[in-house]
Design an enzyme around this catalytic site. Structure first.
Site, short mmCIF file in Angstrom:
data_model
loop_
_atom_site.label_atom_id
_atom_site.label_comp_id
_atom_site.label_asym_id
_atom_site.label_seq_id
_atom_site.Cartn_x
_atom_site.Cartn_y
_atom_site.Cartn_z
N ASP A 93 -0.41 5.27 0.95
CA ASP A 93 -1.53 5.87 1.41
C ASP A 93 -1.36 7.35 1.53
OD1 ASP A 93 -2.75 3.39 1.71
OD2 ASP A 93 -2.37 3.11 3.83
N TRP A 113 -11.08 5.44 15.40
CA TRP A 113 -9.56 5.76 15.47
C TRP A 113 -9.32 7.25 14.96
CZ3 TRP A 113 -6.58 6.95 11.31
CH2 TRP A 113 -7.10 6.40 10.11
N GLU A 173 0.76 -1.14 -0.11
CA GLU A 173 0.00 0.00 0.00
C GLU A 173 0.97 1.23 0.18
OE1 GLU A 173 -3.06 0.73 2.77
OE2 GLU A 173 -3.92 -1.31 2.65
N GLY A 204 4.08 -0.05 11.18
CA GLY A 204 3.38 1.34 10.79
C GLY A 204 4.56 2.16 10.33
N GLN A 252 -2.44 12.24 6.78
CA GLN A 252 -1.41 10.98 7.16
C GLN A 252 -1.05 10.14 6.09
OE1 GLN A 252 -1.99 8.62 10.79
NE2 GLN A 252 -2.58 7.01 9.71
N ASN A 284 1.41 6.75 4.21
CA ASN A 284 1.80 5.58 5.02
C ASN A 284 2.14 4.78 3.94
OD1 ASN A 284 2.66 3.58 6.86
ND2 ASN A 284 0.19 3.23 7.58
N GLU A 312 -3.99 9.48 3.69
CA GLU A 312 -5.43 9.76 4.39
C GLU A 312 -5.70 11.23 5.12
OE1 GLU A 312 -6.06 5.14 5.94
OE2 GLU A 312 -4.54 6.28 6.94
#
Length: 346
Positions: free
Chosen positions: A128, A221, A126, A155, A143, A145, A130
């Protein structure tokens, strides 16, 4: 500059397996050079939605506007929504202009990301972006990642504020992915560079992936570790997308070793990699807006992961921002793992 036209490779005979693996690696390297030469440019072709993407989920919560080049994704109490690219890609430059919903958006996540979890369920990759909503009066945060080969136990998140209000207007968010680098951009400004290191092994994304965009309820979260939930009296939450760029090496969904790279010979592009001027902007951005980096999280990692290059100035800034997380003091870490991201409460 480099250009590859119709860069393809097949793997139909098992007797040539080793040769195919070697050629596949060589092709991946060539396609990476292609992307570096032509990766980031305002002159790359803008696709209509139907040229590059398909409906993923959400029924009528996904609306393609009359121009065919803009899409609204909405979240209400019934469902979120999302779309997915029609092709798989191994390396390339991928971009979209996004305008985020305003007002109270706690618990809401808008994502623009790459993944192959539908093909490689146990060892997926992945990359990402976000966007994490917030309570009224507090700003959206971004965010970033990556995962490689199912490395979800490590992470690699970073989190930032922005120098503008992402609900006022459209802003461009871009991913450059090559064999050796991943760079995240916001409005032409590189905000994060990930260099592939030998110690990362398979943790660096290396298999063909699809592009996704989604909006969904991540109340457990997304905002202050789940303290603030989605409040549906403010629904529908609408994220707007336009200016789609999908530019790279496509992979056959059946024979993943078969690649085709676009001809970008007529595209004007930036110099290879990050220019000195861009790097200065990246340093300035990170100094002013970075709020979290996994490399400095002393609660999660007693020693930083091997690919981390520790910047003492960054370490000191983050320690002042959150002495518990970045100073190794006592406290409770409220991060909760979601299916795609390790959330970090800030």
């Amino acid at each position: 500059m480099y250009a590859l036209v119709g860069c393809t490779l097949g793997s139909k005979t098992s007797t040539h397996k080793n040769k195919m693996q070697t050629f596949h690696l060589m092709l991946a390297l060539l396609c990476s050079v292609f992307v570096l030469g032509h990766g980031f440019s305002r002159n790359l072709p803008i696709l209509s939605f139907d040229e590059g993407y398909s409906h993923l989920f959400g029924d009528n919560n996904l609306i393609v506007l009359k121009d065919g080049k803009s899409v609204h994704l909405s979240l209400d109490q019934r469902t979120g929504s999302g779309f997915v690219s029609q092709d798989l890609y191994l390396h390339g430059f991928f971009s979209a202009s996004i305008k985020l919903p305003a007002d109270y958006t706690a618990g809401v996540v808008v994502a623009f990301y790459m993944s192959n979890g539908d093909i490689f369920e146990k060892n997926h990759d992945e990359i990402d972006f976000e966007f994490l909503g917030n309570i009224r009066g507090k700003e959206w945060r971004i965010q970033t990642n990556i995962y490689g080969n199912g490395s979800t136990k490590v992470g690699r998140e970073e989190r930032y504020g922005l120098w503008f209000d992402p609900t006022d207007d459209f802003h461009q968010y871009s991913i450059l992915w090559t064999h050796t680098h991943i760079i995240f951009y916001v409005d032409d400004v590189p905000i994060r560079e990930i260099k592939r290191t030998e110690s990362m092994g398979g943790d660096f994304p290396s298999k063909p992936m699809t592009l996704y965009a989604t909006i969904w309820d991540a109340s457990e979260w997304a905002t202050n570790g789940g303290k603030y939930k989605v409040n549906y009296k403010y629904a529908p939450y609408i994220a707007e997308f336009s200016n789609f760029v999908l530019h790279g090496c496509t992979a056959d969904p059946i024979e993943l070793t078969s690649l085709k790279c676009e001809d970008a010979s007529n595209a004007k592009s930036i110099p290879t990699g990050i220019t000195p001027a861009q790097r200065a902007k990246m340093v300035s951005f990170r100094k002013k807006h970075m709020q979290y980096s996994y490399c400095y999280d002393k609660i999660r990692y007693k020693a930083p992961p091997s690919e981390c290059v520790i910047n003492q100035k960054e370490a000191e800034r983050l320690k002042k921002f959150d002495p518990v997380t970045f100073g190794g003091g006592r406290g409770h870490h409220h991060g909760k793992r979601h299916r795609r991201s390790q959330a970090v409460a800030i």
